[in-house]
Structure formats: structure tokens, C-alpha cells
Design a protein around this motif. Structure first.
Motif, PDB file in Angstrom:
ATOM      1  N   ASN A   1       1.127  -4.746  13.148  1.00 30.80           N
ATOM      2  CA  ASN A   1       2.474  -4.265  12.826  1.00 30.80           C
ATOM      3  C   ASN A   1       2.898  -4.579  11.393  1.00 30.80           C
ATOM      4  OD1 ASN A   1       2.998  -3.076  15.317  1.00 30.80           O
ATOM      5  ND2 ASN A   1       3.660  -5.019  16.191  1.00 30.80           N
ATOM      6  N   ASN A   2       1.895  -4.687  10.491  1.00 34.44           N
ATOM      7  CA  ASN A   2       2.189  -4.858   9.071  1.00 34.44           C
ATOM      8  C   ASN A   2       2.065  -3.476   8.421  1.00 34.44           C
ATOM      9  OD1 ASN A   2       2.273  -5.502   6.315  1.00 34.44           O
ATOM     10  ND2 ASN A   2       1.300  -7.486   6.671  1.00 34.44           N
ATOM     11  N   GLN A   3       3.145  -2.701   8.510  1.00 33.85           N
ATOM     12  CA  GLN A   3       3.109  -1.301   8.100  1.00 33.85           C
ATOM     13  C   GLN A   3       2.836  -1.126   6.610  1.00 33.85           C
ATOM     14  OE1 GLN A   3       6.798   0.717   8.774  1.00 33.85           O
ATOM     15  NE2 GLN A   3       5.959   2.746   8.396  1.00 33.85           N
ATOM     16  N   GLU A   4       3.448  -1.956   5.815  1.00 31.36           N
ATOM     17  CA  GLU A   4       3.331  -1.811   4.360  1.00 31.36           C
ATOM     18  C   GLU A   4       1.880  -1.936   3.893  1.00 31.36           C
ATOM     19  OE1 GLU A   4       5.833  -4.479   2.248  1.00 31.36           O
ATOM     20  OE2 GLU A   4       5.063  -3.911   0.290  1.00 31.36           O
ATOM     21  N   LYS A   5       1.185  -3.005   4.337  1.00 29.92           N
ATOM     22  CA  LYS A   5      -0.200  -3.217   3.913  1.00 29.92           C
ATOM     23  C   LYS A   5      -1.139  -2.179   4.522  1.00 29.92           C
ATOM     24  CE  LYS A   5      -0.137  -8.081   2.605  1.00 29.92           C
ATOM     25  NZ  LYS A   5      -0.815  -9.389   2.714  1.00 29.92           N
ATOM     26  N   ALA A   6      -0.869  -1.797   5.771  1.00 29.77           N
ATOM     27  CA  ALA A   6      -1.715  -0.791   6.422  1.00 29.77           C
ATOM     28  C   ALA A   6      -1.661   0.524   5.653  1.00 29.77           C
ATOM     29  CB  ALA A   6      -1.247  -0.585   7.864  1.00 29.77           C
ATOM     30  N   LEU A   7      -0.453   0.954   5.272  1.00 29.68           N
ATOM     31  CA  LEU A   7      -0.308   2.211   4.523  1.00 29.68           C
ATOM     32  C   LEU A   7      -0.943   2.114   3.137  1.00 29.68           C
ATOM     33  CD1 LEU A   7       3.348   3.187   5.500  1.00 29.68           C
ATOM     34  CD2 LEU A   7       1.243   4.342   6.172  1.00 29.68           C
ATOM     35  N   LYS A   8      -0.841   0.943   2.539  1.00 26.61           N
ATOM     36  CA  LYS A   8      -1.438   0.735   1.210  1.00 26.61           C
ATOM     37  C   LYS A   8      -2.955   0.972   1.264  1.00 26.61           C
ATOM     38  CE  LYS A   8      -2.548  -2.992  -2.005  1.00 26.61           C
ATOM     39  NZ  LYS A   8      -2.446  -4.460  -2.254  1.00 26.61           N
TER      40      LYS A   8
END
Length: 541
Positions: free
Chosen positions: A133-140
Motif C-alpha cells: 500500500n505504498n502507492q507513491e513508490k509503486a507508481l514511481k
């Protein structure tokens, strides 16, 4: 507990290296002197043992690490081992350990500028971050991989990445999720890959469910199911049925939800204690709860808890192995005892949940019984009140009839006395006596009530309000005598009783009744005139 997303892993190709049995590979390992080959064999053996013998799988990862130091390029060789170790821990859903190994391999590949392996590792990192649920790093990381695969023009991998990005947004921004799934859908129309197409159709349906677009939800679920027979991957079939079951649950179609969840469990037998099975048992629990089938709800809640506990225990067992690589044997033994203590505690929690569930069911049953008792008491009170009103009405009717009878008899007696006195007057020769008789006659005539029926009607109206008004409106042609007869019939008096009250003959009353039936247009001989008048009064009320 995080929700496991339907995300693809772009693993390295060494998994396809050899189809030989594990025993043969171990025998080959002992006969090889080349350290590079030993490392590759250890990685393959560890991968094959991960489901059957976890401890031995970790042993071969350790052996691969020691052999990697003897190779010509120890850093890059270690990076491959770290990727394999990350894959092993990821398969057990131990995301923190998997992340550590992926980050180790990622640092090495970046240092060596190995673009292809950087992209593969970034994909693995993106998936772990997404599941955490770490959206920012996953999208990066997914954006990096997307650019790389777009430059490579690998359509299949582009679909997987777009699917993964869409899934990240699924529970946060349905419009963004829909955008990426639609982009993936455009590519799948050219690929003719049913597996990828089914994934995308199902995810499109899930997105339209969140947008409450029933038409498109049904359309894409139908599309997914139309291709399902051509798919051999049971985990994909399970995912489709699970998604459809969840959609039916949200729409409160509990029977359909239960049916599809059970189908999904059937395809998920190989992973009976995985996250998917845990979610499906939770869906079944909520569906049966919605149906108020508490017995089955408790059963699937227990299974849900059992799987949840099992996953936690498995994670802790894997973490013990990680700690064993970092510390000595004594520390690992101490932690194992803590895990066992936690396991016992979880059993206590499960027992407590069961007790609470049983107590809840008992309270619901008591509440249901009390409600029934209350309803029964209210019915009895209403019945008693109705009986009381009926008896009161009957008493008033009897008073009314008695008063009418008394008044009529008094009037009859006075009339008889008047008649007798008039006869005596005619037979009396004395003038004084005749004058005395006249005085008595005048007093009696003055006391004679000539308007008995008017008083009767007034008394009747006090008990049976608006009865005569209703008759006047519905049957304006009724005479005063007809109205009086209606009142007596309404009181359910027989012809004989009416004769006694009115002083008329039996035949006259019967004729009057016949005329009334004709005026009321009652052609059915079975219809009682008194009953008809009672119905007329009730309709008015």
C-alpha cells in the motif's frame, strides 16, 4: 491485512532452466566444480524446494551466496541470488524480507548499469510496494518500467504494467484506474492473448462496479466469462469468480455471491491457505450474514480466521529463517518460542470469537422470543378491548330495547285505561261523575307520550351514531316506519320481538321486511336483512 492485488511478476528467466527432478539436480551439484554453474543450480533447487521443504530451500540460497564469492563476477552473481531470495520470500508473502533482497540486487544492478535487470528489479519493487500500500513508490517504479518496455515495444509486458498501475488506483481513484485498464484493453485486442484479456475484462468490470455503472459491469463480466473456458490457469479462473462474487455481494445478491465464491474456492484448492482463499471465506461469511444464516456465517468466519492465522504463522516461520541468517542458533530458538506463544494466544482469540459468536446468537434468539411474546400480549390486549367494546355495545342495545319496550307498554296501558274510562263515562248518568271522568281523561291524555318513536330514534342515535343519516343519504325514499323497522332489525330483533314492541301483527312485519328488501335491492334470499344493515353501518365507519 492488506488486500492482495492481481499483479503479475516479471521474473527472470532462470526458472525455465531445467525440468529435471530436484534429486537429479542435487546429484549434479556434487559433481560440478564450476562455481558459476553451482550458483545457478542452487538457485533452481531452492526455487523447486520452496513449496515442499522451506528450510532446505534457504540452505541452498546460503550455499549459492558462499559459491558466488568464488566466481569471476561476485557482485552481479550475488544480485541474481538476491533476486531469487526475494522471489522465494515474496511467494510466502513476507514482503519486508523480499523487499530487502530486491533492494540489494537493485543497488548492484544500478552500480553495474545493467538496464535490463534494473527494469526487472524495478518491476519487482513496484509490485512489493503496491502490495504494501505504498502507492507513491509503486507508481514511481512502474513508470520507469513502463518507459523501458515501451521503448522495447514489448506489448505483453506493457499490458501487465498498465494492469498493475490500474490496480494500484482501483480502490483510490476509479477514473484513473479505468484509464489504465482501457489502455491495456486497446493493446490486448491486438495480442489475441486470452489470459491477459480475461484479466483486463475482469478488472474493467471491477472498476465499473466502483463507478456504479451496472451496464458496463455486466458487459465486461460476461466478456470475461465467455473466454474462461479457453483458460487453463486455475488461479485466473478463481480471480474472475471471486471478483464476480464480490460484485454480487455489494449488490446484495447473496445467493449469487455464495455460488461464485464457492466456484472460486474450487479453482483455488492448491492454495487453500493463501490470501485468495482467505478473502473468499470472508466473502462467504459476509454473504451468509446478509442472508441471516448465522450457522454458515460462523462456519466461514472460523475458516477465514484459521487461514488468517495460518498465514501469520507461515510469515513468522519465514522471518525466523531470515533471523537465522543474521544471528546464531540460540536467538532463533528463542524467537520460535515467542511464535509458539503467539500461536497459543491466537487460539485463545479464536475461542473467544466463537464464544462471542455463540453469545450473540443466543441474544438474538432471546430478542426474537421477547418480541414474539410482546406481539402476543398486544394481540390479547386488542382482543380483550374489542370484546369489552362489543359487550358495552350489547349492553347499550339492551338498555335501548328495554326502554322502548317499557315506554310502549306504559303507553298501551294508558290507552287501555282511557278506553275503559270513556266507556264508563257513557254508562254514567250523573253529570258530576262525567265531569270527574273528563278531568281524569285530560290528565291521562296529557301524560300520554305520542312521540315515543322520536325519542327512540334520539336514544338510538346516541349509541349508533350517523345510522339514520347514512340511511337518509343512501336510501332517501325510506318512510319513517321503514326507518324504525331498520333500527329494530339492526338491533338483531326477531319478527316476533318487533311485533311485541310495535303492536303490529306478524304478517304486517313480514310484509314490511319484504318491502325493505325490495327497496334495498337485495335479490339474494340467503342475505339476511339484519346482517346487511350491520354491513351498511360498518362501511360508513
Amino acid at each position: 491485512m492488506i488486500r492482495v492485488l492481481p499483479i503479475f511478476l516479471l521474473f527472470t528467466s532462470f526458472f525455465l532452466h531445467s525440468q529435471s527432478s530436484t534429486k537429479e539436480l542435487i546429484d549434479s551439484l556434487n559433481a560440478i566444480d564450476d562455481h558459476e554453474k553451482k550458483v545457478n543450480l542452487c538457485r533452481i533447487i531452492a526455487t523447486q524446494l520452496q513449496s515442499t521443504d522451506w528450510n532446505r530451500a534457504i540452505k541452498y540460497i546460503e550455499l549459492a551466496e558462499s559459491e558466488a564469492k568464488k566466481t569471476a563476477k561476485p557482485a552481479e552473481t550475488l544480485a541474481g541470488i538476491y533476486t531469487t531470495a526475494g522471489d522465494l520470500y515474496y511467494s510466502k508473502d513476507v514482503l519486508d524480507v523480499a523487499l530487502q533482497y530486491y533492494l540489494k540486487s537493485y543497488d548492484i544492478y544500478k552500480e553495474k548499469n545493467n538496464v535490463q535487470e534494473i527494469a526487472n528489479t524495478e518491476n519487482n519493487l513496484a509490485i512489493v510496494y503496491a502490495k504494501s500500500n505504498n502507492q507513491e513508490k509503486a507508481l514511481k517504479f512502474f513508470s520507469h518500467v513502463y518507459k523501458y518496455q515501451k521503448a522495447k515495444k514489448d506489448s505483453a509486458k506493457l499490458v501487465k504494467i498498465l494492469n498493475n498501475i490500474g490496480t494500484i488506483y482501483l480502490d483510490k481513484n476509479a477514473d484513473s484506474s479505468l484509464h489504465y485498464y482501457q489502455k491495456a484493453h486497446l493493446i490486448t485486442t491486438k495480442l489475441k492473448d486470452n489470459t491477459l484479456t480475461v484479466y483486463i475484462y475482469t478488472n474493467l468490470a471491477r472498476t465499473y462496479t466502483l463507478k456504479k455503472d451496472q451496464k458496463n459491469t455486466k458487459f465486461y463480466f460476461e466478456k470475461a466469462f465467455s473466454l474462461l473456458d479457453s483458460i487453463t490457469d486455475n488461479s485466473l479462473k478463481s480471480f474472475v469468480y471471486e471478483s464476480f462474487s464480490e460484485y454480487n455481494l455489494k449488490d446484495r445478491r447473496f445467493e449469487n455471491s455464495i455460488e461464485n465464491a464457492k466456484k472460486a474456492l474450487g479453482y483455488n484448492k492448491e492454495k487453500a491457505f493463501g490470501f485468495s482463499s482467505m478473502r473468499l471465506n470472508k466473502i462467504l461469511y459476509e454473504a451468509y450474514l446478509g442472508k441471516e444464516d448465522y450457522k454458515n456465517a460462523v462456519h466461514y468466519f472460523q475458516k477465514y480466521n484459521q487461514i488468517s492465522d495460518s498465514i501469520d504463522i507461515e510469515q513468522k516461520a519465514v522471518n525466523l529463517e531470515r533471523i537465522r541468517l543474521e544471528q546464531d542458533y540460540k536467538v532463533r530458538s528463542q524467537i520460535r518460542s515467542l511464535v509458539e506463544e503467539k500461536t497459543r494466544f491466537k487460539y485463545y482469540v479464536v475461542g473467544l470469537i466463537l464464544v462471542v459468536g455463540i453469545l450473540t446468537l443466543i441474544l438474538l434468539l432471546i430478542r426474537y422470543r421477547n418480541r414474539n411474546i410482546k406481539n402476543q400480549l398486544e394481540k390479547e390486549k386488542l382482543k380483550a378491548k374489542q370484546q369489552e367494546l362489543k359487550q358495552s355495545l350489547e349492553a347499550k342495545n339492551m338498555v335501548l330495547i328495554g326502554k322502548a319496550m317499557s315506554e310502549i307498554h306504559r303507553t298501551d296501558n294508558i290507552n287501555e285505561i282511557l278506553t275503559d274510562l270513556k266507556k264508563i263515562k257513557l254508562q254514567t248518568a250523573s253529570k258530576e261523575m262525567q265531569n270527574a271522568i273528563d278531568i281524569v281523561l285530560k290528565r291521562l291524555e296529557k301524560d300520554l307520550n305520542t312521540d315515543i318513536w322520536k325519542e327512540f330514534e334520539m336514544s338510538f342515535e346516541q349509541v349508533h351514531k350517523s345510522f339514520f343519516d347514512k340511511l337518509a343519504v343512501d336510501y332517501p325514499s325510506l318512510t319513517p316506519k321503514d326507518r324504525r323497522l331498520c333500527a329494530l332489525l339492526y338491533l338483531d330483533l326477531t319478527t316476533k320481538e318487533i311485533c311485541q314492541i310495535t303492536g303490529q301483527s306478524y304478517k304486517s312485519i313480514e310484509s314490511a321486511r319484504a318491502r325493505l328488501r325490495k327497496k334495498f335491492d337485495i335479490t339474494n334470499e340467503k342475505v339476511n336483512l339484519s346482517t346487511y344493515l350491520t354491513t351498511l353501518k360498518h362501511n360508513e365507519s
